[in-house]
Design an enzyme around this catalytic site. Structure first.
Site, mmCIF file in Angstrom:
data_model
loop_
_atom_site.group_PDB
_atom_site.id
_atom_site.type_symbol
_atom_site.label_atom_id
_atom_site.label_comp_id
_atom_site.label_asym_id
_atom_site.label_seq_id
_atom_site.Cartn_x
_atom_site.Cartn_y
_atom_site.Cartn_z
ATOM 1 N N CYS A 27 20.534 1.302 8.677
ATOM 2 C CA CYS A 27 19.767 2.529 8.892
ATOM 3 C C CYS A 27 20.074 3.133 10.258
ATOM 4 O O CYS A 27 20.092 2.421 11.272
ATOM 5 C CB CYS A 27 18.269 2.228 8.797
ATOM 6 S SG CYS A 27 17.211 3.670 9.063
ATOM 7 N N CYS A 30 13.141 3.207 15.339
ATOM 8 C CA CYS A 30 11.980 3.073 14.454
ATOM 9 C C CYS A 30 11.387 1.674 14.583
ATOM 10 O O CYS A 30 12.117 0.682 14.701
ATOM 11 C CB CYS A 30 12.426 3.332 13.010
ATOM 12 S SG CYS A 30 11.168 2.990 11.770
ATOM 13 N N CYS A 85 11.478 -1.837 11.106
ATOM 14 C CA CYS A 85 12.322 -2.995 10.813
ATOM 15 C C CYS A 85 12.692 -3.721 12.100
ATOM 16 O O CYS A 85 12.913 -3.083 13.134
ATOM 17 C CB CYS A 85 13.601 -2.567 10.094
ATOM 18 S SG CYS A 85 13.337 -1.880 8.448
ATOM 19 N N CYS A 133 15.592 6.187 4.766
ATOM 20 C CA CYS A 133 14.946 4.879 4.925
ATOM 21 C C CYS A 133 15.521 3.970 3.850
ATOM 22 O O CYS A 133 15.125 4.058 2.680
ATOM 23 C CB CYS A 133 13.428 4.985 4.796
ATOM 24 S SG CYS A 133 12.584 3.384 5.003
ATOM 25 N N GLN A 159 1.765 -4.484 -5.469
ATOM 26 C CA GLN A 159 2.868 -5.202 -4.830
ATOM 27 C C GLN A 159 3.923 -4.201 -4.386
ATOM 28 O O GLN A 159 4.238 -3.251 -5.098
ATOM 29 C CB GLN A 159 3.474 -6.227 -5.797
ATOM 30 C CG GLN A 159 2.520 -7.334 -6.210
ATOM 31 C CD GLN A 159 2.124 -8.269 -5.079
ATOM 32 O OE1 GLN A 159 2.754 -8.295 -4.026
ATOM 33 N NE2 GLN A 159 1.065 -9.037 -5.298
ATOM 34 N N PHE A 184 -8.831 -12.916 -7.122
ATOM 35 C CA PHE A 184 -8.288 -11.787 -6.361
ATOM 36 C C PHE A 184 -7.292 -11.034 -7.248
ATOM 37 O O PHE A 184 -6.159 -10.750 -6.850
ATOM 38 C CB PHE A 184 -7.621 -12.259 -5.066
ATOM 39 C CG PHE A 184 -8.473 -13.149 -4.213
ATOM 40 C CD1 PHE A 184 -9.372 -12.608 -3.299
ATOM 41 C CD2 PHE A 184 -8.386 -14.532 -4.311
ATOM 42 C CE1 PHE A 184 -10.170 -13.429 -2.511
ATOM 43 C CE2 PHE A 184 -9.168 -15.364 -3.525
ATOM 44 C CZ PHE A 184 -10.069 -14.806 -2.619
ATOM 45 N N GLU A 231 -12.447 -10.128 -8.964
ATOM 46 C CA GLU A 231 -11.984 -9.183 -7.950
ATOM 47 C C GLU A 231 -13.194 -8.495 -7.319
ATOM 48 O O GLU A 231 -14.148 -8.131 -8.020
ATOM 49 C CB GLU A 231 -11.047 -8.145 -8.582
ATOM 50 C CG GLU A 231 -10.662 -6.982 -7.708
ATOM 51 C CD GLU A 231 -9.953 -7.405 -6.440
ATOM 52 O OE1 GLU A 231 -10.361 -6.912 -5.360
ATOM 53 O OE2 GLU A 231 -9.013 -8.233 -6.509
ATOM 54 N N ASP A 277 -4.293 -14.912 -5.443
ATOM 55 C CA ASP A 277 -3.410 -14.052 -4.640
ATOM 56 C C ASP A 277 -4.290 -13.230 -3.691
ATOM 57 O O ASP A 277 -4.549 -12.048 -3.929
ATOM 58 C CB ASP A 277 -2.598 -13.140 -5.565
ATOM 59 C CG ASP A 277 -1.655 -12.222 -4.796
ATOM 60 O OD1 ASP A 277 -1.409 -12.479 -3.600
ATOM 61 O OD2 ASP A 277 -1.185 -11.229 -5.381
ATOM 62 N N CYS A 296 0.984 -13.645 1.215
ATOM 63 C CA CYS A 296 1.908 -12.892 2.067
ATOM 64 C C CYS A 296 1.820 -13.367 3.514
ATOM 65 O O CYS A 296 2.391 -12.736 4.408
ATOM 66 C CB CYS A 296 1.610 -11.388 1.995
ATOM 67 S SG CYS A 296 -0.046 -10.941 2.563
#
Length: 417
Positions: free
Chosen positions: A73, A79, A82, A156, A254, A281, A301, A349, A375
């Site tokens: 990029c 930026c 990343c 991007c 996701q 979740f 949830e 999750d 995550c």
């Protein structure tokens, strides 16, 4: 790489020993570690040390690592989105795997971790941008690295082409919403029926909204939500397993469909031959609907709008028959051992904070199989430690590179009792 220089300090030379958890190069010094963005292990670099004495700005690379590659990029290094486009692919994936390995080891879990499952460029289907006016004019883009300033984005490589191609026109269409405001936050999600755009931080005039409604449809926008009010042009819809789900504005989805597919495959493998599963979740039903093709599944949830979307989709798609849908805050009211008794397997999750309270209850339960999706390797390791101490055994750990070129990594873990 003099473009990285801030010009605020006298440059010094250091050797980079390793990569930190966020992707910065780390140099060992007598005063402690220095974190140097965009530097790689084995490199000798010239840097300017920040006032805090812990971070530094890269001025130049004097001895280049053989693992350094050209970024994909043109905004990289400017930026702040990343951190690791300059690292060769195999080394990058090894670093991502090591994030999971080290997190587990920090909790005394010396578990085999499989190679990272990669995702392609141009695959991210959602992004959060900022819309603002500055001295140079109108800007729609990301924060500068280590700054509150914005940079205008025209390309991007990690975002889907459907989003990137519309950024210039979206900027023009959304500009009137700013009014006297300096900045607004713009969430953009690619759905099966068009872009879903959510704007926060502005309260535009009715005339601006009317003009927006007339123009947005021409850009392939399915819905625009401004200050909580939605302009529905074509109902946004995403496919989750056998079902088409209509997500509410700002619903969690996701980030990368290819990563979601890998995670779903791993979740289904992790439940074995379970006949009844609790999906904790559950969100919109990312795993609920694929699970429902194999077994009875109950969804839990706390987000009632997401749960309503899941329930609506289940009513309309007979092949995705799910069990009860429970509105429940599992952080405050986790399912106890008695409530978990009917389930052969549990899938969870959670958000990044992890479900410590729920993990403690699962550790006391008799559920045979667990599948953890996370995550955050740190909170995942914490919760796996709780479960292992409760008698579970970790049988598989698979990282998934859902968050390209960043210090974040998705992980799926299987456990059995």
């Amino acid at each position: 790489m003099s473009s990285f220089s801030s010009g605020h300090a006298v440059p010094i030379e250091v050797e980079i020993d390793r990569l930190g958890a966020q992707g910065d190069g780390v140099a060992a010094t007598p005063d402690g570690p220095l974190f140097v963005p965009f530097a790689l292990p084995g490199e000798r670099v010239r840097i300017e040390v920040d006032a805090d004495g812990k971070n530094a700005t890269l001025v130049d690379v004097l001895a280049r690592s053989p693992e350094r590659v050209d970024p994909v990029c043109p905004h990289f290094g400017i930026c702040g989105g990343c951190t690791l486009q300059h690292l060769e692919t195999d080394a990058y994936l090894t670093w991502k795997r090591d994030l999971v390995v080290q997190a587990l080891r920090s909790r005394g879990l010396d578990t085999k971790v499989e190679p990272v499952r990669p995702v392609p460029l141009g695959s991210r289907r959602r992004a959060t941008l900022s819309l603002a006016r500055d001295a140079q004019g109108l800007v729609l883009g990301y924060r500068r690295a280590r700054s509150h300033d914005l940079i205008d984005i025209d390309v991007c490589p990690i975002l889907s082409p459907a989003i990137v191609s519309r950024i210039p026109k979206l900027k023009a269409v959304l500009a009137p919403l700013l009014g006297n405001k300096r900045e607004a936050r713009v969430g953009v999600t690619e759905t099966g029926t068009g872009l879903d755009v959510v704007v926060h931080g502005v309260r535009p005039k009715e005339t601006a909204l009317a003009k927006l409604a007339a123009e947005a449809g021409k850009l392939g926008v399915a819905r625009v939500t401004v200050d909580g009010d939605s302009l529905l042009l074509a109902a946004p819809s995403v496919r989750l397993g056998p079902a088409q789900v209509k997500p509410p504005p700002d619903a969690f989805l996701q980030a990368v469909p290819q990563a979601e597919a890998v995670m779903t495959e791993l979740v289904l493998a992790g439940i074995g031959k379970a006949k009844r599963v609790a999906d904790l979740f559950s969100g919109l039903g990312t795993f609920t609907f694929p699970l429902a093709e194999l077994c009875a599944v109950d969804a839990y949830e706390s987000d009632e709008a997401a749960l309503a979307a899941l329930a609506e989709a289940a009513r309309h798609y007979a092949e995705a028959e799910t069990g009860p849908h429970h509105a429940r805050d599992l952080f405050r009211m986790p399912l106890g051992p008695q409530e978990l008794k009917p389930y052969d397997a549990v899938v969870f999750d959670p958000p990044r904070a992890g479900p410590a309270a729920q993990a403690e209850q699962l550790a006391k339960s008799k559920v045979k199989r667990l599948v953890a999706v996370s995550c955050n390797p740190g909170t995942l390791a914490r919760d796996l430690r709780i479960l292992v101490d409760g008698g579970y055994r970790i049988t598989r750990v698979v990282p998934v590179d859902q968050f390209l070129f960043s210090g974040h990594v998705e992980t799926v873990a299987h456990l059995t009792r």
